[in-house]
Design an enzyme around this catalytic site. Structure first.
Site, mmCIF file in Angstrom:
data_model
loop_
_atom_site.group_PDB
_atom_site.id
_atom_site.type_symbol
_atom_site.label_atom_id
_atom_site.label_comp_id
_atom_site.label_asym_id
_atom_site.label_seq_id
_atom_site.Cartn_x
_atom_site.Cartn_y
_atom_site.Cartn_z
ATOM 1 N N SER A 125 -2.295 30.757 5.602
ATOM 2 C CA SER A 125 -1.872 29.974 6.765
ATOM 3 C C SER A 125 -2.533 28.607 6.758
ATOM 4 C CB SER A 125 -2.286 30.724 8.030
ATOM 5 O OG SER A 125 -2.130 29.913 9.166
ATOM 6 N N TYR A 149 -9.157 34.877 12.954
ATOM 7 C CA TYR A 149 -7.916 35.093 12.190
ATOM 8 C C TYR A 149 -7.891 34.167 10.970
ATOM 9 C CZ TYR A 149 -3.038 34.284 10.886
ATOM 10 O OH TYR A 149 -1.884 34.104 10.171
ATOM 11 N N LYS A 153 -7.987 34.895 6.708
ATOM 12 C CA LYS A 153 -7.083 34.342 5.690
ATOM 13 C C LYS A 153 -7.879 33.696 4.552
ATOM 14 C CE LYS A 153 -3.173 35.556 7.351
ATOM 15 N NZ LYS A 153 -2.392 36.569 6.645
#
Ligand code: NAD
Ligand code: UD1
Length: 343
Positions: A125, A149, A153
């Site tokens: 992302s 989050y 990643k």
């Protein structure tokens, strides 16, 4: 290559990528726990493509199931979409995010290794960049995720990189998505968030279809031309095609890890998105101007030139296409996949 295992293939981006893969002649097997998706998406993939994908309802963290599926499918590569993806949830419950996203990937990679499957495309992302130093953002920009989050990643990118370094038979593509939106033009699959949508486009579509009264517009005092924040929205079918290009490239990439931005290289402001969505839906789309949402950056858009020069891929669809196709999905399925099971 001919067969691909798609983890998270019932989810938003995975389901669109399955359609693109099957239409390009790939054999597809979906492995999804359905914890954030519906089996109706897999039925819809079959209806769109006229072909049936193998479908296992299973969790990537279950090593014995992963190895069983991997052995039976014997894929040439894995596309790894499965994971948890909510920024606010990851801030509220970081350990759940670290455990789920890291463990599922580690178990998947171990299952791949034990079955001799050593090509992987991973859904990363633009969140890994955090607040950018300069725009557009290229793959060499500093990474400093602003939430758990985003850290999962970046940590998974490192995990995959270390695996490839350990054995030159491995190859990997790490795809950093910007803001995926829209739907397949059939309107049969699309984004179906649980509860109140956290992202702009699905929220606007729910206002258009009458599920919500007005968009909360977060921030009108940004240093941008119209005062609202700007992002690089990319049509989910362009994104899906980016995966095909990355997959094909893995065939000649043994021993290498490639990182690519998947974005359009163009930015649209919240006001521009509202205007485009009004045009596409014919609805007035009221909004309420509020303060900034904590953690938001004023502007973020990609330099996608590396994917263009190395993979021959670039996004071709416009903001109007994204709104039209998103509306096609939402207007046919006002309650998302639940609408399909009702009808
Ligand atoms: P999604 O939630 O719609 O799809 C993820 C799918 O994975 C779901 O179907 C879910 O049921 C499944 N899943 C979750 N954990 C699993 C597990 N342990 N085992 C098996 N299946 C599991 O999300 P999406 O928007 O399609 O995103 C796909 C991937 O792309 C995610 O990894 C996400 O972090 C990443 N990504 C998404 C965006 C975005 O804006 N949608 C942006 C950047 C990156
Ligand atoms: C969010 C995620 C990011 C993810 C990306 C793509 C956060 C902090 N980041 O980023 O990890 O990769 O989505 O899906 O959640 N907006 C409104 N009203 C709304 C919703 C959004 O005004 O109801 C505004 C936001 O303030 C922002 C813009 O619209 O300025 C885009 O928001 P969103 O769609 O959530 O995407 P990102 O913030 O870029």
């Amino acid at each position: 290559m001919a067969t691909v295992l798609v983890t998270g293939g019932a989810g938003y981006i995975g389901s669109h990528t399955c359609v693109a893969l099957m239409e390009a002649g790939w054999e597809v097997a979906v492995l999804d726990s359905l914890e954030n998706s519906s089996a109706a998406a897999v039925d819809a993939i079959a209806e769109i493509t006229g072909r049936q994908a193998r479908f296992d309802i299973a969790d990537c963290r279950d090593q014995s199931v992963v190895e069983k599926v991997m052995t039976e499918v014997s894929p040439d590569a894995v596309l790894h979409f499965a994971g948890l993806k909510s920024v606010p949830d990851s801030v509220a419950d970081p350990l759940r995010y670290y455990r789920h996203n890291l463990e599922s990937t580690a178990v998947l990679l171990m299952g791949m290794e034990s079955c001799g499957v050593r090509r992987i495309v991973f859904s990363s992302s633009a969140t890994v960049y955090g607040p950018p130093d300069e725009l557009p953002v290229s793959e060499t920009a500093t990474t400093r995720p602003a939430n758990p989050y985003g850290w999962t990643k970046l940590m998974i990118e490192q995990m995959v990189t270390d695996v490839v370094r350990s054995d030159p038979r491995w190859s990997a593509s790490l795809l950093r998505y910007f803001n995926p939106v829209g739907a397949h033009p059939s309107g049969m699959i699309g984004e179906d968030p649980e509860g109140v949508p956290g992202n702009l486009m699905p929220y606007l579509l729910q206002v258009a279809v009458g599920r919500r009264a007005a968009l909360p517009l977060y921030g009108t005092d940004y240093p941008t031309p119209d005062g609202t924040a700007r992002r690089d929205y990319i049509h989910v079918m362009d994104l899906a095609e980016g995966h095909l290009a990355a997959l094909q490239d893995l065939e000649s990439s043994a021993g290498r890890v490639h990182t690519y931005n998947l974005g359009t290289g163009r930015a649209a402001s919240v006001r521009e998105v509202i205007a485009a969505m009004r045009e596409a839906t014919g609805h007035p789309l009221p909004y309420e101007e509020l303060g900034r949402r904590p953690g938001d950056v004023p502007e973020l858009w990609a330099d996608p030139s590396k994917a263009h020069s190395e993979l021959g891929w670039s996004a071709t669809r416009t903001l109007a296409d994204m709104c039209r196709d998103g509306w096609s999905w939402q207007s046919r399925n006002p309650q998302g996949y639940r609408s399909q099971s009702i009808s």
